[in-house]
Design an enzyme around this catalytic site. Sequence first.
Site, mmCIF file in Angstrom:
data_model
loop_
_atom_site.group_PDB
_atom_site.id
_atom_site.type_symbol
_atom_site.label_atom_id
_atom_site.label_comp_id
_atom_site.label_asym_id
_atom_site.label_seq_id
_atom_site.Cartn_x
_atom_site.Cartn_y
_atom_site.Cartn_z
ATOM 1 N N CYS A 194 0.835 -1.201 0.000
ATOM 2 C CA CYS A 194 0.000 0.000 0.000
ATOM 3 C C CYS A 194 0.870 1.253 0.000
ATOM 4 C CB CYS A 194 -0.915 -0.009 1.233
ATOM 5 S SG CYS A 194 -1.878 1.495 1.395
ATOM 6 N N CYS A 247 -0.504 4.116 2.185
ATOM 7 C CA CYS A 247 -0.285 3.941 3.632
ATOM 8 C C CYS A 247 1.179 4.166 4.012
ATOM 9 C CB CYS A 247 -0.640 2.528 4.085
ATOM 10 S SG CYS A 247 -2.078 1.808 3.319
ATOM 11 N N ASP A 248 2.108 3.685 3.192
ATOM 12 C CA ASP A 248 3.490 3.564 3.661
ATOM 13 C C ASP A 248 4.532 4.427 2.947
ATOM 14 O OD1 ASP A 248 2.629 1.723 5.512
ATOM 15 O OD2 ASP A 248 2.930 0.015 4.188
#
Length: 313
Positions: free
Chosen positions: A135, A138-139
Site C-alpha cells: 500500500c 499507507c506507507d
Amino acid sequence: MSKIYDVIVLGAGPSGLTAGLYAGRSRLSTLIIEKGQDGGQIAITNEIENYPGQQLEGESGPSLIARMTEQAKKFGAERVSDVIKSVELTGDVKKLVGNKGEYLAKTVIIATGAFPRPIGCKNEAQYVGKGISFCATCDAAFFEDFEVYVVGGGDAAVEEAMYLTKFARKVTIIHRRDELRAAKSIQEKAFANPKLHFMWDTVVDEVGGDEILSKMVVKNTKTGELTTIEADEDDGMFGLFGFIGLLPNSHLFEGVIDMENGYIKTDDNMHTNIPGVYAAGDIRVKSLRQVVTAAADGAIAAMQAEHYIANLK
Ligand code: NAP
C-alpha cells in the site's frame, strides 16, 4: 431472535457501498458488514483518475470512499464491523455467523473483493511491514528520501510507483517481462518521470536484512542470472512494494457457490447459483475490475434483491 434484514451486504468497498446505497434508497432494511476499514482496494489507492465525474483536485481512494460511505448511511444502510466465519445461504432466510453474533437476511450481496497477491519470494512474510508493503498510500511516507522498488507491470504497479516518486529518492519498477501491461496513457507518464527506473525481465527471488529489509536477490527471467541488491550504506534499508494483481476473498464460499479460479460466477444481473444470493465487484468473474464496474455491479445486485423480495411476498 435476530432481526431478519431484507439485504445483507458483505463488504464495504465501492460495490458493497453502492449496493447499500441502492438497497437503502429502495427502502429495504439493509445491513453492511465489513471486517476492516471501508474501501477495500480503493482505500489503499492514491490516485483515482478514471471514475466518471471525478475532477476534484487531490481526490484519493480514501476521500472517494468516505463520500460513498456517507451516502450509503444517508439512505439508511446500517453498519456493523465483524468478521464472518460461516454462512448458510440456501434457505429463504440466509444466515451469516460472525465473531460478534449471527445475522439473518432474505438476500445477501457478496462484495468481499480481493486482496494483494504476495510477491512470492523467499522470506517475504518476515519483512512485511519491515520494508515490504502492498500500500503506497499507507506507507510511502516511511520511505522519504530512501530507495524504493516496486514489483509488477500493470496499472496498479505503475501508478503507485509514480506516487512513490513523490517521496522516495529513486523508484525502480521490477517487472518479469520487457514491456508493461499498464494502459498506454499511464506508461507515457511513467517513462517521462525522471525518478522512475525499470529493471526488465526480473523477479525478486529472496529478501533479507537485519530486522529490516536491506538486501534482496533478483533473478533475470531470461538468463536465470541472480543479482544481489543491497541498501545504500547510509540508508541501511530500502522499500519493496508489491502490486502484482489480486486474489479473491472467496474462501468462505468454497463448495457453496459456483466459482471459477476462486472468483464467483454470476449472470449479467449478479445472480449466483443460489436464489437470493448475489455477487458484486472484484469478487466476480468479470473482464474489468474498476471502481466504476464495481459500483455498477452493486447497483444491479441491490435492484435484483429488491425484485426477489417483492416476489417472495
Ligand atoms: P494486473 O493488471 O493483473 O497486473 C499484474 C501485474 O503483475 C502484471 O504486470 C503481471 O505481469 C505481474 N505479475 C503477476 N503475477 C506475478 C508474479 N507472480 N511475479 C511477478 N509479476 C507478476 O493487476 P493490477 O495492476 O493490480 O490491477 C488489477 C486490476 O485493477 C486491473 O484490472 C487494473 O486495470 C485495475 N487497476 C486500474 C487502475 C486504473 O485504471 N487507473 C489502477 C490500478 C488498478 P505480466 O504483465 O507479465 O502478466
